[in-house]
Enzyme design. Sequence first.
Site, mmCIF file in Angstrom:
data_model
loop_
_atom_site.group_PDB
_atom_site.id
_atom_site.type_symbol
_atom_site.label_atom_id
_atom_site.label_comp_id
_atom_site.label_asym_id
_atom_site.label_seq_id
_atom_site.Cartn_x
_atom_site.Cartn_y
_atom_site.Cartn_z
ATOM 1 N N CYS A 8 0.854 -1.121 -0.101
ATOM 2 C CA CYS A 8 0.056 -0.145 0.070
ATOM 3 C C CYS A 8 0.799 1.292 -0.038
ATOM 4 C CB CYS A 8 -1.055 -0.155 1.077
ATOM 5 S SG CYS A 8 -0.297 -0.113 2.720
ATOM 6 N N ARG A 14 -3.413 -0.689 5.203
ATOM 7 C CA ARG A 14 -3.846 -1.783 4.602
ATOM 8 C C ARG A 14 -3.097 -2.895 4.236
ATOM 9 N NH1 ARG A 14 -5.112 2.159 -0.328
ATOM 10 N NH2 ARG A 14 -3.271 2.995 0.480
ATOM 11 N N ASP A 124 -8.445 3.879 1.208
ATOM 12 C CA ASP A 124 -7.588 4.052 2.078
ATOM 13 C C ASP A 124 -8.221 4.648 3.594
ATOM 14 O OD1 ASP A 124 -5.515 5.311 3.960
ATOM 15 O OD2 ASP A 124 -4.488 6.423 2.223
#
Length: 155
Positions: A8, A14, A124
């Site tokens: 990420c 994440r 996100d």
Amino acid sequence: MQKILMVCLGNICRSPLAEGILREKTNRLGIAVQIDSAGTSNYHIGDHPDKRTIANAKKNDIDISSLKARQFAVTDFDVFDMIFVMDTSNYTNVIALARNEADKNKVELILNRLHPSSNMPVPDPYFGGEQGFQEVFELLDKACDAIINSLNSAK
Ligand code: 4NP
């Protein structure tokens, strides 16, 4: 043994969660895989995952508190068989470092495992509220099941 990298932007929300979920599931199933995660940015190198990510993982019986962020490096193309990115920005950043077609072919948007060719992002959660973290968890949990199914059928 298959080697899988989750990527990420910051490597604190994440991708460490994706790493933790896939490790937990494969451990439980007795599937031997090597799993790691990285960020395309240098923003959080050496940091543990975001407190909210650690708390969300814990709520779902996964401990990611000891992970530490690192930046994606071109040598990751040599180490890993599959590189799962969370969004199209991560995809562009990783592909920009690819040296050849073989490198490029390792890179996939993780939610394309659930919704082929849709190029959907794992949102996100960094700038949002708690609900965002659970939404990310549920998406990654399903995506990891799909990844495991593909590992099983490749055996
Ligand atoms: P991640 O989330 O890419 O899922 O780890 C982010 C973490 C930090 C930042 C952005 C996204 N940041 O801008 O610091």
